[in-house]
Design a protein around this motif. Structure first.
Motif, PDB file in Angstrom:
ATOM      1  N   GLN A   1       0.805  -1.223   0.000  1.00  0.00           N
ATOM      2  CA  GLN A   1       0.000   0.000   0.000  1.00  0.00           C
ATOM      3  C   GLN A   1       0.839   1.275   0.000  1.00  0.00           C
ATOM      4  OE1 GLN A   1      -3.503   0.235   0.048  1.00  0.00           O
ATOM      5  NE2 GLN A   1      -3.430  -1.928  -0.429  1.00  0.00           N
ATOM      6  N   TRP A   2       2.123   1.143   0.242  1.00  0.00           N
ATOM      7  CA  TRP A   2       2.984   2.314   0.444  1.00  0.00           C
ATOM      8  C   TRP A   2       4.290   2.051  -0.288  1.00  0.00           C
ATOM      9  CZ3 TRP A   2       2.834   7.147   1.544  1.00  0.00           C
ATOM     10  CH2 TRP A   2       3.862   7.833   2.184  1.00  0.00           C
ATOM     11  N   ILE A   3       4.436   2.640  -1.463  1.00  0.00           N
ATOM     12  CA  ILE A   3       5.596   2.320  -2.291  1.00  0.00           C
ATOM     13  C   ILE A   3       6.229   3.608  -2.812  1.00  0.00           C
ATOM     14  CG2 ILE A   3       4.580   0.110  -3.014  1.00  0.00           C
ATOM     15  CD1 ILE A   3       3.990   1.380  -5.699  1.00  0.00           C
ATOM     16  N   GLY A   4       7.530   3.483  -3.176  1.00  0.00           N
ATOM     17  CA  GLY A   4       8.243   4.569  -3.817  1.00  0.00           C
ATOM     18  C   GLY A   4       8.353   4.305  -5.310  1.00  0.00           C
ATOM     19  N   ALA A   5       8.746   5.324  -6.056  1.00  0.00           N
ATOM     20  CA  ALA A   5       8.877   5.187  -7.504  1.00  0.00           C
ATOM     21  C   ALA A   5      10.089   5.973  -7.979  1.00  0.00           C
ATOM     22  CB  ALA A   5       7.614   5.671  -8.217  1.00  0.00           C
ATOM     23  N   ILE A   6      10.778   5.396  -8.957  1.00  0.00           N
ATOM     24  CA  ILE A   6      11.913   6.059  -9.601  1.00  0.00           C
ATOM     25  C   ILE A   6      11.671   5.996 -11.100  1.00  0.00           C
ATOM     26  CG2 ILE A   6      14.399   6.008 -10.001  1.00  0.00           C
ATOM     27  CD1 ILE A   6      14.720   4.799  -7.227  1.00  0.00           C
ATOM     28  N   GLN A   7      11.849   7.124 -11.766  1.00  0.00           N
ATOM     29  CA  GLN A   7      11.570   7.190 -13.192  1.00  0.00           C
ATOM     30  C   GLN A   7      12.756   7.784 -13.940  1.00  0.00           C
ATOM     31  OE1 GLN A   7       8.199   9.829 -13.476  1.00  0.00           O
ATOM     32  NE2 GLN A   7       9.408  11.659 -13.115  1.00  0.00           N
ATOM     33  N   SER A   8      12.911   7.351 -15.187  1.00  0.00           N
ATOM     34  CA  SER A   8      13.865   8.013 -16.069  1.00  0.00           C
ATOM     35  C   SER A   8      13.283   9.358 -16.476  1.00  0.00           C
ATOM     36  CB  SER A   8      14.120   7.158 -17.310  1.00  0.00           C
ATOM     37  OG  SER A   8      14.809   5.971 -16.978  1.00  0.00           O
ATOM     38  N   ASP A   9      14.163  10.339 -16.580  1.00  0.00           N
ATOM     39  CA  ASP A   9      13.695  11.672 -16.958  1.00  0.00           C
ATOM     40  C   ASP A   9      13.522  11.743 -18.473  1.00  0.00           C
ATOM     41  OD1 ASP A   9      12.904  14.247 -16.852  1.00  0.00           O
ATOM     42  OD2 ASP A   9      14.873  15.095 -16.362  1.00  0.00           O
ATOM     43  N   ASN A  10      12.589  10.935 -18.962  1.00  0.00           N
ATOM     44  CA  ASN A  10      12.280  10.910 -20.391  1.00  0.00           C
ATOM     45  C   ASN A  10      10.859  10.398 -20.557  1.00  0.00           C
ATOM     46  OD1 ASN A  10      12.513   8.094 -19.995  1.00  0.00           O
ATOM     47  ND2 ASN A  10      14.673   8.135 -20.598  1.00  0.00           N
ATOM     48  N   ASP A  11      10.428  10.283 -21.791  1.00  0.00           N
ATOM     49  CA  ASP A  11       9.052   9.852 -22.048  1.00  0.00           C
ATOM     50  C   ASP A  11       8.779   8.475 -21.474  1.00  0.00           C
ATOM     51  OD1 ASP A  11       8.401  12.186 -23.389  1.00  0.00           O
ATOM     52  OD2 ASP A  11       9.115  11.420 -25.309  1.00  0.00           O
ATOM     53  N   TYR A  12       9.730   7.581 -21.569  1.00  0.00           N
ATOM     54  CA  TYR A  12       9.542   6.216 -21.075  1.00  0.00           C
ATOM     55  C   TYR A  12       9.240   6.212 -19.578  1.00  0.00           C
ATOM     56  CZ  TYR A  12      10.814   1.520 -19.522  1.00  0.00           C
ATOM     57  OH  TYR A  12      10.824   0.281 -18.930  1.00  0.00           O
ATOM     58  N   GLY A  13      10.107   6.892 -18.813  1.00  0.00           N
ATOM     59  CA  GLY A  13       9.933   6.867 -17.362  1.00  0.00           C
ATOM     60  C   GLY A  13       8.740   7.668 -16.887  1.00  0.00           C
TER      61      GLY A  13
ATOM     62  N   ALA B   1       4.821   7.177  -2.190  1.00  0.00           N
ATOM     63  CA  ALA B   1       5.481   7.994  -1.172  1.00  0.00           C
ATOM     64  C   ALA B   1       6.365   9.066  -1.793  1.00  0.00           C
ATOM     65  CB  ALA B   1       6.307   7.098  -0.252  1.00  0.00           C
ATOM     66  N   PHE B   2       7.067   8.734  -2.850  1.00  0.00           N
ATOM     67  CA  PHE B   2       7.940   9.691  -3.515  1.00  0.00           C
ATOM     68  C   PHE B   2       8.166   9.230  -4.942  1.00  0.00           C
ATOM     69  CE2 PHE B   2      10.769   6.531  -1.667  1.00  0.00           C
ATOM     70  CZ  PHE B   2      11.588   6.200  -2.733  1.00  0.00           C
ATOM     71  N   VAL B   3       8.596  10.153  -5.792  1.00  0.00           N
ATOM     72  CA  VAL B   3       8.995   9.839  -7.167  1.00  0.00           C
ATOM     73  C   VAL B   3      10.357  10.470  -7.394  1.00  0.00           C
ATOM     74  CG1 VAL B   3       8.467  10.072  -9.613  1.00  0.00           C
ATOM     75  CG2 VAL B   3       6.609   9.748  -7.968  1.00  0.00           C
ATOM     76  N   GLY B   4      11.370   9.638  -7.527  1.00  0.00           N
ATOM     77  CA  GLY B   4      12.715  10.115  -7.818  1.00  0.00           C
ATOM     78  C   GLY B   4      12.966  10.072  -9.320  1.00  0.00           C
ATOM     79  N   THR B   5      13.680  11.069  -9.817  1.00  0.00           N
ATOM     80  CA  THR B   5      13.951  11.170 -11.252  1.00  0.00           C
ATOM     81  C   THR B   5      15.451  11.087 -11.498  1.00  0.00           C
ATOM     82  OG1 THR B   5      11.998  12.575 -11.508  1.00  0.00           O
ATOM     83  CG2 THR B   5      13.588  12.575 -13.309  1.00  0.00           C
ATOM     84  N   ILE B   6      15.863  10.208 -12.433  1.00  0.00           N
ATOM     85  CA  ILE B   6      17.281  10.022 -12.740  1.00  0.00           C
ATOM     86  C   ILE B   6      17.465   9.980 -14.252  1.00  0.00           C
ATOM     87  CG2 ILE B   6      17.801   8.793 -10.592  1.00  0.00           C
ATOM     88  CD1 ILE B   6      17.609   6.185 -12.184  1.00  0.00           C
ATOM     89  N   LEU B   7      18.709  10.143 -14.657  1.00  0.00           N
ATOM     90  CA  LEU B   7      19.077  10.037 -16.064  1.00  0.00           C
ATOM     91  C   LEU B   7      20.574   9.774 -16.132  1.00  0.00           C
ATOM     92  CD1 LEU B   7      17.475  10.258 -18.738  1.00  0.00           C
ATOM     93  CD2 LEU B   7      18.384  12.569 -18.983  1.00  0.00           C
TER      94      LEU B   7
END
Length: 700
Positions: free
Chosen positions: A168-180, A199-205
């Motif tokens: 019920q409580w998860i984090g997310a990390i996305q690529s800083d592009n259309d895919y992520g 809980a949070f969305v971290g962005t990386i590239l």
């Protein structure tokens, strides 16, 4: 001619040169075996098509393959290179050098860039690894096609996976592009339907500086989540993975997108401690006949000009010289795996947290039964405090407190509604026992007095007190003392009717007898004077008529009461939240107070007449005793009304029975106790001379 763009060398660096005459440029390093295999599969497919004339009759395919370097800029440069015609064209060439279609690219942002530029020129673009749902927009990308499902389906599958394990409580990390960005957006939309909070969305590239990578790492460390979804590409994710391993961040269950769940670079022993047991979905595979021999036949001697063949062999030899069993550990699993079956590292899930147990990831634990969720200000909906339900409400399987119905009350744990206790005056409680004993005692005394008066009916004391009316009065008092008994026990229609009607009629009979005795006393005194005819006006017949008419009037009132609005048992909820009072509703308050009022009128008339006759000269003047008894009677019933109105529940019954017993005892003791005293204790005074002493002197 078909073009192909693959991230074989997937890391882009800026190179500087020592000679001023040569400007700085871009170099690509980091050979990717999986991407290189993609190039070989394309070459293999082209060769197979050309060998079979039935597939493309009178047509031969050629190809040109360039490296994308995992960069959008380099991908665009390669696409423009492939689609441009050279200024000088060799007219003897069997096919024009410009491509007819393009196989590209490995990333959604890169495919979107290429499709956006080449679409207006009607160049077909087929992607083998771009999954962004945004690319399904045919108005924007009319010539774009792909052989891999859209991320819309993967996002729904990942959301279903999260729901399946109850996270019920998860984090997310996305690529800083259309895919992520699009992948996490679709995933978030789906999991919100299941009440899951991000809980949070971290962005990386890949090109991000280390400061931004460390910010995401710190975000992970500070969060309480135990499950994190990484919707990223492997080369974007790799710097973060290295930092997670370096800082020894473990105990997190990772969920992977298809871009890195089977990638080569993260699949190393050093990564296993932090990322082992990661879950994700892979694209369905199928075995390709003849592919493995084709891959095994790659050699710089066979085709020295083949794209990237030298890089491939350089990588393999380097691993061999480093002591890596590249056939089993590096080659078979990554490059030569051409089967559709998933590997055996899929038989079981190696959970990151508790040994062999499915990890839990919640911001707040599930509220126990009997409590409700209270949202914490500024926190997502999954973060809450558990507050105990209020009285009369419960919470079992839901997150909110629901009120019990009117007939029920919450249990001590506030987890179920239990029937309220139905309260009424019983024979077993102290109050009920007391009323019963006192009632039976009064009835016994009335019966005993009636027996005494019957036995000594020829004595002067009994004769002087009007034996007939005295017996009527004692008989009515007997029933008056029995009236409280229907007030005890569970109220029914019968007992409710009996309570008020029996009380009204018996007391009307009782006060009618007292009224008759009072009139007789007054007329008896006046009859002692000559030529007085009052005694004939109030003889025994007239006395019976007075008692009958006065009682009949009350019977008529009670009959009308029962006909139109009779008393009935009623459940009352206003006195207590935890109890239901079962009481007799009067049906008509007007009729009830009419019964009381009529008795009050008779009692007041008796009191006035007895008061006027209180100074009659007899030694044994009954008017004094009647006056005293009526004072007690009126005082009791005057105080009864406010006490009756203000008493709650079963105490209303107690007040009414107290008034009945008190007034009955007042009549019995005040009128008959002195007579019984003379009859039983002082029989020497039970003479006509003593009873009529003062009157006799007056007459003499």
């Amino acid at each position: 001619m078909i073009g192909g763009i693959f991230p074989v060398l997937s890391k882009e660096i800026i190179a500087t040169f020592a000679f001023e005459s040569k400007p700085a440029g871009v170099m690509c390093t980091g050979f990717d075996l999986r991407a290189y295999r993609w190039t070989q599969v394309m070459i293999f497919a082209v060769d197979e098509i050309n060998k079979d004339p039935s597939i493309l009759p009178n047509t031969s395919l050629g190809y040109r393959i360039l490296n994308s370097c995992g960069s959008t800029t380099t991908t665009l440069r390669a696409a423009l290179t492939l689609t441009s015609r050279p200024q000088q064209i060799d007219l003897t060439s069997p096919c024009p050098p410009a491509i007819s279609a393009l196989i590209a690219a490995s990333g959604s942002s890169r495919s979107a860039a290429v499709a956006g530029i080449l679409g207006p020129f009607q160049v077909p673009i087929v992607s083998y690894f771009s999954t962004c749902a945004c690319l399904s927009d045919k108005a924007k990308y009319p010539t774009f096609f792909r052989t891999i499902p859209s991320d819309y389906h993967q996002a729904k599958a990942l959301a279903a996976l999260v729901k399946h394990f109850g996270w019920q409580w998860i984090g997310a990390i996305q690529s800083d592009n259309d895919y992520g960005r699009n992948g996490i957006a679709d995933f978030t939309k789906e999991v919100k339907k299941f009440g899951v909070c991000i809980a949070f969305v971290g962005t990386i590239l890949l090109t991000y500086p280390m400061e931004k990578i460390l910010e995401v790492v710190e975000m992970i460390k500070l969060s309480s989540v135990k499950v994190i979804l990484a919707f990223v590409q492997d080369f974007d994710f790799y710097p973060l993975m290295m930092e997670v391993v370096k800082q020894n961040i473990t105990g997190i269950q990772w969920i992977a997108s298809e871009a890195w769940i089977t990638a080569t670079r993260p699949s190393t022993p050093e990564m296993y401690r932090a990322f082992g047991g990661a879950l994700g979905f892979v694209v369905q595979k199928m075995a390709i006949p003849k592919l493995k021999p084709f891959l095994a036949d790659i050699s710089p001697d066979t085709d020295p000009g083949a794209a990237f063949v030298r890089d491939f062999w350089q990588t393999m030899v380097t691993k061999y010289l480093q002591g890596v069993n590249f056939i089993n550990e590096f080659g078979d699993k990554v490059f030569f795996d051409v089967n559709g079956d998933p590997p055996a590292s899929y038989d079981i899930i190696n959970w990151q947290l508790i040994d062999g147990q499915v990890p839990t990831s919640v911001c707040s634990d599930v509220c126990p039964v009997g409590t409700r969720k209270a949202q914490i200000k500024g926190k997502p909906s999954c973060c809450f405090d558990c507050i105990a339900c209020g009285d009369g409400t419960i919470a079992n399987s839901t997150a909110d407190c629901t009120p019990c119905s009117q007939e029920y009350w919450s249990s001590e744990r506030k987890d179920e509604c239990i029937p309220k206790t139905i309260e009424f005056l019983t024979y077993y409680e102290p109050m009920g026992v007391t009323i019963t004993v006192v009632s039976l005692l009064g009835a016994t005394l009335s019966l005993a007095t009636l027996i005494i008066f019957t036995r000594y009916r020829e004595t002067p004391v009994v004769k002087a007190s009007n034996p007939e009316l005295s017996c009527f009065l004692l008989f009515s008092l007997l029933f008056c003392f029995l009236c409280p008994l229907p007030f005890i026990g569970r109220p029914t229609v019968g007992t409710c009717i009996l309570r008020h009607t029996a009380f009204g009629i018996t007391f009307a009979l009782c006060i009618s007898c007292v009224l008759g005795k009072t009139i007789v006393v007054v007329t008896a005194f006046k009859a002692r004077f000559p030529r007085n005819k009052a005694v004939r006006m109030f003889g025994p017949l007239q006395q019976r008529i007075i008692v009958f008419l006065c009682t009949l009037m009350q019977i008529i009132i009670c009959s009308l009461w029962l006909k139109f609005r009779p008393p009935f048992p009623n459940l009352v909820f206003k006195y207590s939240k935890q109890k239901i009072v079962l009481e007799c509703n009067t049906g008509s308050d007007v009729a009830f107070y009419a019964v009381l009022g009529y008795i009050g009128i008779l009692a007041t008339l008796c009191l006035v007449l007895a008061f006027l006759a209180r100074k009659l000269p007899d030694n044994f003047n009954e008017a004094k005793f009647i006056t005293f008894s009526m004072l007690i009677f009126c005082a009791v019933w005057i105080t009864f009304i406010p006490a009756y109105v203000s008493s709650p529940g079963k105490f209303t019954v107690a007040v009414e029975t107290f008034a009945i017993l008190s007034s009955a005892f007042g009549l019995l003791l005040s009128i008959f106790c002195p007579k019984c005293y003379i009859i039983l204790i002082r029989p020497e005074k039970n003479t006509k001379k003593n009873v009529m002493g003062k009157t006799a002197n007056i007459i003499k």
